[in-house]
Design a protein around this motif. Sequence first.
Motif, PDB file in Angstrom:
ATOM      1  N   ALA A 238      91.549  54.125   0.018  1.00 26.55           N
ATOM      2  CA  ALA A 238      91.003  53.019   0.804  1.00 26.55           C
ATOM      3  C   ALA A 238      90.632  53.529   2.190  1.00 26.55           C
ATOM      4  N   LEU A 239      89.553  52.989   2.733  1.00 25.38           N
ATOM      5  CA  LEU A 239      89.135  53.362   4.075  1.00 25.38           C
ATOM      6  C   LEU A 239      90.106  52.776   5.095  1.00 25.38           C
ATOM      7  N   THR A 240      90.276  53.468   6.200  1.00 24.79           N
ATOM      8  CA  THR A 240      91.152  52.989   7.259  1.00 24.79           C
ATOM      9  C   THR A 240      90.344  52.211   8.297  1.00 24.79           C
ATOM     10  N   ASN A 241      91.034  51.711   9.301  1.00 25.72           N
ATOM     11  CA  ASN A 241      90.368  50.946  10.364  1.00 25.72           C
ATOM     12  C   ASN A 241      89.379  51.774  11.165  1.00 25.72           C
ATOM     13  N   LEU A 242      89.427  53.081  11.049  1.00 23.56           N
ATOM     14  CA  LEU A 242      88.450  53.905  11.762  1.00 23.56           C
ATOM     15  C   LEU A 242      87.032  53.612  11.288  1.00 23.56           C
ATOM     16  N   THR A 243      86.878  53.421   9.975  1.00 21.36           N
ATOM     17  CA  THR A 243      85.538  53.203   9.431  1.00 21.36           C
ATOM     18  C   THR A 243      85.329  51.791   8.902  1.00 21.36           C
ATOM     19  N   PHE A 244      86.412  51.049   8.666  1.00 22.86           N
ATOM     20  CA  PHE A 244      86.252  49.655   8.253  1.00 22.86           C
ATOM     21  C   PHE A 244      87.337  48.799   8.879  1.00 22.86           C
ATOM     22  N   ASP A 245      86.921  47.987   9.833  1.00 22.14           N
ATOM     23  CA  ASP A 245      87.796  47.031  10.500  1.00 22.14           C
ATOM     24  C   ASP A 245      87.324  45.640  10.080  1.00 22.14           C
ATOM     25  N   ALA A 246      88.102  44.971   9.261  1.00 29.49           N
ATOM     26  CA  ALA A 246      87.676  43.685   8.691  1.00 29.49           C
ATOM     27  C   ALA A 246      87.369  42.651   9.769  1.00 29.49           C
ATOM     28  N   ASP A 247      88.174  42.613  10.825  1.00 25.67           N
ATOM     29  CA  ASP A 247      87.927  41.659  11.907  1.00 25.67           C
ATOM     30  C   ASP A 247      86.570  41.915  12.555  1.00 25.67           C
ATOM     31  N   TYR A 248      86.289  43.180  12.844  1.00 24.22           N
ATOM     32  CA  TYR A 248      85.015  43.539  13.474  1.00 24.22           C
ATOM     33  C   TYR A 248      83.854  43.221  12.528  1.00 24.22           C
ATOM     34  N   TYR A 249      83.997  43.594  11.273  1.00 24.85           N
ATOM     35  CA  TYR A 249      82.918  43.391  10.294  1.00 24.85           C
ATOM     36  C   TYR A 249      82.612  41.904  10.136  1.00 24.85           C
ATOM     37  N   TYR A 250      83.649  41.097  10.122  1.00 27.14           N
ATOM     38  CA  TYR A 250      83.466  39.647   9.998  1.00 27.14           C
ATOM     39  C   TYR A 250      82.808  39.078  11.253  1.00 27.14           C
ATOM     40  N   ASN A 251      83.294  39.466  12.419  1.00 30.33           N
ATOM     41  CA  ASN A 251      82.821  38.870  13.664  1.00 30.33           C
ATOM     42  C   ASN A 251      81.413  39.295  14.048  1.00 30.33           C
ATOM     43  N   THR A 252      80.932  40.408  13.539  1.00 32.67           N
ATOM     44  CA  THR A 252      79.598  40.892  13.906  1.00 32.67           C
ATOM     45  C   THR A 252      78.551  40.632  12.832  1.00 32.67           C
TER      46      THR A 252
ATOM     47  N   ALA B 264      77.236  37.363  11.046  1.00 31.50           N
ATOM     48  CA  ALA B 264      77.293  35.919  10.849  1.00 31.50           C
ATOM     49  C   ALA B 264      76.920  35.514   9.433  1.00 31.50           C
ATOM     50  N   ASP B 265      76.011  36.273   8.795  1.00 27.41           N
ATOM     51  CA  ASP B 265      75.615  35.924   7.431  1.00 27.41           C
ATOM     52  C   ASP B 265      76.787  36.052   6.463  1.00 27.41           C
ATOM     53  N   LEU B 266      77.677  37.016   6.722  1.00 28.60           N
ATOM     54  CA  LEU B 266      78.834  37.198   5.843  1.00 28.60           C
ATOM     55  C   LEU B 266      79.895  36.134   6.100  1.00 28.60           C
ATOM     56  N   GLN B 267      79.973  35.646   7.331  1.00 29.26           N
ATOM     57  CA  GLN B 267      80.914  34.562   7.627  1.00 29.26           C
ATOM     58  C   GLN B 267      80.585  33.346   6.763  1.00 29.26           C
ATOM     59  N   VAL B 268      79.291  33.091   6.617  1.00 26.20           N
ATOM     60  CA  VAL B 268      78.853  31.947   5.809  1.00 26.20           C
ATOM     61  C   VAL B 268      79.051  32.232   4.324  1.00 26.20           C
ATOM     62  N   ALA B 269      78.659  33.437   3.901  1.00 23.56           N
ATOM     63  CA  ALA B 269      78.657  33.747   2.465  1.00 23.56           C
ATOM     64  C   ALA B 269      80.043  34.071   1.911  1.00 23.56           C
ATOM     65  N   LEU B 270      80.886  34.756   2.692  1.00 24.05           N
ATOM     66  CA  LEU B 270      82.154  35.262   2.169  1.00 24.05           C
ATOM     67  C   LEU B 270      83.385  34.649   2.814  1.00 24.05           C
ATOM     68  N   GLY B 271      83.237  34.123   4.038  1.00 26.69           N
ATOM     69  CA  GLY B 271      84.422  33.676   4.754  1.00 26.69           C
ATOM     70  C   GLY B 271      85.280  34.870   5.136  1.00 26.69           C
ATOM     71  N   TYR B 272      86.460  34.600   5.704  1.00 25.71           N
ATOM     72  CA  TYR B 272      87.323  35.718   6.061  1.00 25.71           C
ATOM     73  C   TYR B 272      88.244  36.032   4.882  1.00 25.71           C
ATOM     74  N   ASP B 273      87.734  36.872   4.010  1.00 21.63           N
ATOM     75  CA  ASP B 273      88.476  37.343   2.844  1.00 21.63           C
ATOM     76  C   ASP B 273      88.385  38.864   2.874  1.00 21.63           C
ATOM     77  N   TYR B 274      89.502  39.525   3.185  1.00 21.21           N
ATOM     78  CA  TYR B 274      89.467  40.977   3.378  1.00 21.21           C
ATOM     79  C   TYR B 274      88.862  41.690   2.181  1.00 21.21           C
ATOM     80  N   ASN B 275      89.306  41.350   0.983  1.00 24.91           N
ATOM     81  CA  ASN B 275      88.831  42.058  -0.209  1.00 24.91           C
ATOM     82  C   ASN B 275      87.331  41.892  -0.406  1.00 24.91           C
ATOM     83  N   LYS B 276      86.817  40.674  -0.170  1.00 24.69           N
ATOM     84  CA  LYS B 276      85.377  40.445  -0.333  1.00 24.69           C
ATOM     85  C   LYS B 276      84.584  41.181   0.737  1.00 24.69           C
TER      86      LYS B 276
END
Length: 286
Positions: A31-45, A47-59
């Motif tokens: 699994a990738l670490t927070n260096l290359t994948f930070d779920a909070d950052y990915y969600y907050n930056t 907006a299209d994914l916030q609508v489509a996926l919500g805050y679901d780490y796995n998705k």
Amino acid sequence: MKPKISLFISMLLCFCMLCGSGMSAVAAPAALTNLTFDADYYYNTNADLQVALGYDYNKLYRHYLDFGLAEGRSGSPEFNCLIYRNNYPDLQSTFGNDLYTICLHYEQNGKAEGRNAAISNAAFTAPAAETAVPAADPAGTLIGGYSTAYDPNASRAVNVFLAASRINGVVIQPGESFSFNQAILPRTAANGYVDGYVIMGNRFVPGIGGGICQVSSTLYAAMVSANLPATERHPHSLQVDYIPTGLDATIFGNILDLRFTNIFPQPIQLRAAADQGILTILIYLL
């Protein structure tokens, strides 16, 4: 009969266990670490994914692996896979388009080696004087952005760079409208544009200015991430390979345009850069 049945079942279980013990287990990918994948950052930056996926780490993680890496989305404040790959020829020659392995390389080696993998404001140079863009304070709050990849050796790269440079630094005041067509000037040789492939009907054909639609599409994707609605936007008649379906925006003469109005109470600024095969457009509140 019952003892025989029990004996048969016991022998069968033993056989299965013996067979199973000889099988080699297939290890799951790291699994990738927070260096290359930070779920909070990915969600907050995004907006299209916030609508489509919500805050679901796995998705969100699955989207990043399946789509986000190739789309040029940053997985963390310090890591954009396409920028990392295109910054270093050794990564391109060793890993090609294996973006997942390139992520692992940054985690295991690249960061310790001091390699750069982030979109840097330093890459966003001041617009050329000919664009007559007013000077603006470089400070601001990033509200959206998007990156796409292009072939820097193709003739269309000239048009990608030129169109990006002509929207770079543009400031749109509250309530003011922006026209992509007007900003990049007519696609003529006199304005610096060269031949590239364009879509005419249902065919790709040579035409001057081919490649500008990658810039308009990247801008539209950045607008989506910034929750900035388009007042005019048209999809291509054919699928393009540089951006997912639904995020493209075609331009044609003065007939088809990409337009939006600044809905925010503050000015916004477009910052665009095309370099080494990566086109990035960011939207800032000033």
